[in-house]
Motif scaffolding. Structure first.
Motif, short mmCIF file in Angstrom:
data_model
loop_
_atom_site.label_atom_id
_atom_site.label_comp_id
_atom_site.label_asym_id
_atom_site.label_seq_id
_atom_site.Cartn_x
_atom_site.Cartn_y
_atom_site.Cartn_z
N SER A 27 -3.30 -18.62 -3.68
CA SER A 27 -3.15 -17.33 -3.64
C SER A 27 -2.91 -15.96 -3.46
CB SER A 27 -1.44 -17.34 -4.99
OG SER A 27 -2.45 -16.81 -6.47
N TYR A 30 -1.18 -14.61 -0.12
CA TYR A 30 0.60 -14.27 0.21
C TYR A 30 0.37 -12.44 -0.79
CZ TYR A 30 0.47 -19.58 1.21
OH TYR A 30 0.21 -20.13 1.96
N ASP A 32 2.53 -9.98 0.18
CA ASP A 32 3.63 -10.01 0.53
C ASP A 32 4.16 -10.76 -0.83
OD1 ASP A 32 3.08 -8.23 2.70
OD2 ASP A 32 3.92 -9.99 3.80
N LYS A 33 3.63 -11.88 -0.76
CA LYS A 33 4.97 -12.81 -1.95
C LYS A 33 4.31 -11.77 -3.78
CE LYS A 33 5.71 -16.90 0.50
NZ LYS A 33 6.29 -17.10 -0.14
N LEU A 34 2.54 -12.19 -3.57
CA LEU A 34 2.22 -11.20 -4.58
C LEU A 34 3.08 -10.26 -4.89
CD1 LEU A 34 -1.23 -12.47 -4.46
CD2 LEU A 34 0.25 -13.34 -5.96
N GLN A 35 3.32 -9.01 -4.18
CA GLN A 35 3.96 -8.07 -4.62
C GLN A 35 5.09 -7.89 -5.08
OE1 GLN A 35 4.93 -5.32 -1.31
NE2 GLN A 35 3.11 -3.32 -2.62
N ALA A 36 5.21 -9.06 -4.25
CA ALA A 36 7.10 -9.26 -4.88
C ALA A 36 6.73 -9.73 -5.92
CB ALA A 36 7.89 -9.69 -3.98
N ALA A 37 6.63 -10.55 -6.23
CA ALA A 37 5.90 -11.17 -7.55
C ALA A 37 5.82 -10.41 -9.35
CB ALA A 37 5.04 -13.13 -7.55
N ASN A 40 8.68 -8.49 -9.59
CA ASN A 40 10.17 -9.17 -10.80
C ASN A 40 9.68 -9.54 -11.70
OD1 ASN A 40 12.01 -8.95 -8.18
ND2 ASN A 40 10.84 -10.77 -7.43
N THR A 130 4.14 -26.89 -5.64
CA THR A 130 4.04 -26.16 -4.70
C THR A 130 3.35 -26.27 -3.49
OG1 THR A 130 2.00 -24.87 -5.75
CG2 THR A 130 1.14 -27.03 -6.34
#
Length: 134
Positions: A27, A30, A32-37, A40, A130
């Protein structure tokens, strides 16, 4: 070494990427996705050695019935110092009134989570869809 524990959801992408890749989690590829996760997540506790992010735990929750602990990670050079245990304790205390606190543990981490009060579910199997390496 004095570790500071903070409640925050905002992290620099590089901080998250370095932490996740330090434990070889795909992970981390990713960021950018971690930051969003993290933004959220219902709750995120982090562990800091001065300005260095050394550990993190996050929870996805409805705040009443279920608290799902998704990530718990500590940089390898900081493992074995009680940081992971403290992060779990902070999360358990935060969700003490939730009926169910759940997580998915890798096989080699089951002993750690048992010492934190978790039990293996009888007749239950975690299931995934996944694209991450599990």
């Amino acid at each position: 070494m004095k570790i500071a524990y903070k409640t925050r959801k905002e992290f620099a992408i590089q901080q998250l990427q370095e932490l996740f890749l330090s434990v070889e989690w795909s992970s981390g590829d990713y960021p950018d996705k971690l930051q969003a996760a993290m933004k959220n997540s219902h709750t995120v506790f982090s562990a800091w050695d001065k300005k260095k992010l050394v550990g993190l735990i996050n929870c996805l929750s409805d705040g009443v019935m279920t608290a799902y602990i998704h990530y718990l990670l500590v940089r390898p050079e900081y493992q074995g110092k009680g940081i992971g245990k403290e992060l779990v304790n902070l999360m358990i205390k935060k969700y003490q009134d939730c009926a169910c606190k759940v997580l998915i543990a890798y096989d080699d981490e089951i002993g750690f989570y048992k010492r934190c009060g978790f039990e293996i579910g009888e007749g239950e199997t975690p299931m995934f869809i996944t694209y991450l390496t599990i």
